[in-house]
Scaffold this motif. Structure first.
Motif, PDB file in Angstrom:
ATOM      1  N   TYR B   3       1.174  -1.285   0.376  1.00 15.32           N
ATOM      2  CA  TYR B   3      -0.242  -0.017  -0.192  1.00 15.32           C
ATOM      3  C   TYR B   3       0.546   1.155  -0.059  1.00 15.32           C
ATOM      4  N   SER B 163     -17.341  13.435  18.438  1.00 15.96           N
ATOM      5  CA  SER B 163     -17.770  13.156  17.100  1.00 15.96           C
ATOM      6  C   SER B 163     -18.180  11.975  16.647  1.00 15.96           C
ATOM      7  N   VAL B 164     -19.661  11.343  17.722  1.00 15.72           N
ATOM      8  CA  VAL B 164     -21.011  10.586  17.482  1.00 15.72           C
ATOM      9  C   VAL B 164     -21.602  11.535  16.822  1.00 15.72           C
ATOM     10  N   SER B 166     -21.819  12.736  14.253  1.00 14.85           N
ATOM     11  CA  SER B 166     -21.445  12.485  12.504  1.00 14.85           C
ATOM     12  C   SER B 166     -22.381  11.803  12.289  1.00 14.85           C
ATOM     13  N   GLN B 167     -23.262  10.987  12.984  1.00 16.87           N
ATOM     14  CA  GLN B 167     -24.026   9.766  12.994  1.00 16.87           C
ATOM     15  C   GLN B 167     -25.380   9.738  12.372  1.00 16.87           C
ATOM     16  N   PHE B 174     -15.830  14.755  12.407  1.00 12.11           N
ATOM     17  CA  PHE B 174     -15.387  13.740  12.044  1.00 12.11           C
ATOM     18  C   PHE B 174     -16.631  13.900  10.367  1.00 12.11           C
ATOM     19  N   GLN B 181     -13.691  11.705   2.202  1.00 17.88           N
ATOM     20  CA  GLN B 181     -13.348   9.673   2.110  1.00 17.88           C
ATOM     21  C   GLN B 181     -13.775   9.975   0.828  1.00 17.88           C
ATOM     22  N   ASP B 187      -9.384   6.093   2.708  1.00 21.58           N
ATOM     23  CA  ASP B 187     -10.062   6.439   4.013  1.00 21.58           C
ATOM     24  C   ASP B 187      -9.129   5.863   5.022  1.00 21.58           C
ATOM     25  N   PHE B 188      -8.234   5.471   4.744  1.00 16.55           N
ATOM     26  CA  PHE B 188      -7.053   5.106   6.076  1.00 16.55           C
ATOM     27  C   PHE B 188      -6.371   6.529   6.195  1.00 16.55           C
ATOM     28  N   TYR B 191      -8.503   8.608   7.630  1.00 14.14           N
ATOM     29  CA  TYR B 191      -8.611   8.642   9.106  1.00 14.14           C
ATOM     30  C   TYR B 191      -7.718   8.975  10.418  1.00 14.14           C
ATOM     31  N   ILE B 192      -6.209   8.654   9.172  1.00 12.89           N
ATOM     32  CA  ILE B 192      -5.720   8.919  10.432  1.00 12.89           C
ATOM     33  C   ILE B 192      -5.262  10.710  10.712  1.00 12.89           C
ATOM     34  N   ALA B 195      -7.710  11.871  13.154  1.00  7.18           N
ATOM     35  CA  ALA B 195      -7.312  11.142  14.460  1.00  7.18           C
ATOM     36  C   ALA B 195      -6.385  12.247  15.093  1.00  7.18           C
TER      37      ALA B 195
END
Lengths: 216, 220
Positions: B3, B163-164, B166-167, B174, B181, B187-188, B191-192, B195
């Motif tokens: 990767y 951050s929740v 975002s749901q 978030f 994304q 994606d990865f 989120y890095i 975070a």
């Protein structure tokens, strides 16, 4: 298709709660192993080992659990593992719980007076023997109430696994809500199920805490 | 592992990240202020209110502390509209976060107030201090000092917990991650970066709270 919310939906929700319990259990076991390692690393005489454990705890406690879930959900496929919510959730929760449990248990170890270690050393016990026979038996008593308290946090936080498609109680609630469109009914029931799981633990933690203070 | 990391696409969306970061900060500050208000009121009612009010406050605290924030958020955002109360995602987030933090703050403030022994107050009165002076120097300042560390860490936990939201698609930090994304397919990396931003925020909060403690309590 919208249908009525019936008893069967309630049973589905109740059945989904077992995955909340299962994930909490796995997270507690995994987190317990990591946490034990972290706590021990933080009381070793080797400074770099202590720093490493401190950095780990600070990093995890300074980031949202949701971020860890997504990192493992999207990160594991990069190292060739199949995307699986179970593995991603279990790993993320072990990392998360490990940091918090490690911190709680370090506190319990640190609460034992230095002189106890010294007494062990003067009896000729090695570092590990001092830990095992003198420090641990006393530290465990102090550690149990906050550990039970953290278990409550853990159970509640497993709801976040719904975000990566792990079907536990909260995810099941979203699914049920999408088909019955009774959000108030569904989420009140779900909240009540969480409450039924968490409240006894909260009370138990409180009772243990009080008993500890009486004993001292 | 073959990767290749690519952060450039993610950093190209920095304006977007910044917008999310601002909403996360706004949500945190508003919830902290309102949550503390609820906490002080709740603690006062829990300790000095009439008996039925005490029971109501105790029920509120237990109900909130034993259920997940995410479910509380869903109840406000999806549940209230069925009662005719329609809210946008940001307002619903503020309500849920305030109600949640309020319960924890109530417990913390109550413990702080209870930590002041009655004899201290009596000692203050017998020294001829006025009621206001007794409250300020003997009850409030020492109580604040006792509850400060717990409140500070609860505030940091709350900042991370925002951050929740975002749901329910409130456009916080978030949530911007999931949009970036879908735009970049990184994606990865997304989120890095996110975070790391939360970690930076948490450290900044910790430093600010430590500084505030020095200013408010250290020279007394």
């Amino acid at each position: 298709m919208i249908r009525e919310f019936g008893f069967i939906d309630f049973m589905y929700l109740l059945a989904a709660a077992r995955w909340t319990v299962a994930l909490s259990g796995v997270a507690f076991l995994g987190g317990g192993l990591v946490g034990l390692l972290v706590a021990l690393m933080r009381v070793t005489p080797l400074a770099p080992v202590r720093w490493l454990a401190t950095i780990y705890v600070q990093a995890v406690q300074g980031t949202p659990l949701l971020a860890w879930l997504f990192l493992f959900y999207f990160g594991l496929p990069l190292v060739g593992l199949v995307v699986n919510p179970w593995i991603a959730a279990a790993t993320a929760f072990a990392i998360y719980a490990g940091a918090f449990l490690g911190d709680i248990w370090r506190g319990a170890l640190a609460a034992i007076p230095r002189t106890q270690w010294e007494a062990g050393a003067s009896l000729g016990l090695s570092f590990l023997d001092q830990l095992r026979y003198i420090i641990m038996p006393q530290a465990v008593r102090i550690a149990i109430p906050p550990t039970v308290g953290f278990l409550v946090q853990l159970i509640k936080n497993t709801s976040l696994a719904a975000a990566i498609g792990f079907v536990e109680l909260t995810r099941e609630a979203q699914i049920t809500n999408a088909s019955t469109f009774r959000p108030m009914t569904v989420f009140v029931i779900v909240a009540a199920i969480y409450f039924a799981m968490c409240f006894p633990l909260t009370q138990w933690s409180r009772y243990l805490e009080q008993r500890l203070h009486v004993a001292r | 592992m073959g990767y290749r990391f690519n952060f450039r696409d993610v950093f190209a969306q920095q304006d977007f990240l910044l917008e999310g970061l601002v909403l996360t900060l706004q949500l945190s500050f508003v919830a902290m202020a309102l949550g503390l208000l609820v906490g002080v009121t709740g603690a006062a009612l829990r300790l000095y209110g009439p008996r039925p009010v005490r029971a109501v406050v105790a029920t509120y605290v237990e109900a909130i502390r034993n259920t997940p924030l995410l479910v509380q958020l869903f109840l406000v955002f999806f549940g209230l509209p069925s009662l005719g109360i329609r809210l946008d995602a940001t307002t619903a987030s503020i309500i849920a976060l305030t109600v949640n933090l309020g319960a924890y703050a109530t417990e913390i403030v109550r413990a702080g107030l209870q930590a002041i022994p009655r004899a201290q107050i009596e000692a203050g009165v017998s020294l001829g201090l006025s009621r206001l002076q007794v409250f300020r120097y003997i009850v409030l300042m020492p109580a604040l000092r006792v509850m400060y560390p717990a409140l500070a860490s609860q505030f940091i936990l709350l900042m991370l917990a925002t951050s929740v939201v975002s749901q329910i698609s409130a456009p916080d930090l978030f949530h911007t991650a999931s949009i970036i994304q879908s735009r970049t397919f990184r994606d990865f990396e997304v989120y890095i970066v996110v975070a790391a931003l939360y970690l930076a925020l948490a450290l900044a909060f910790r430093l600010a709270f430590a500084g505030l403690y020095q200013v408010a309590f250290a020279r007394r």
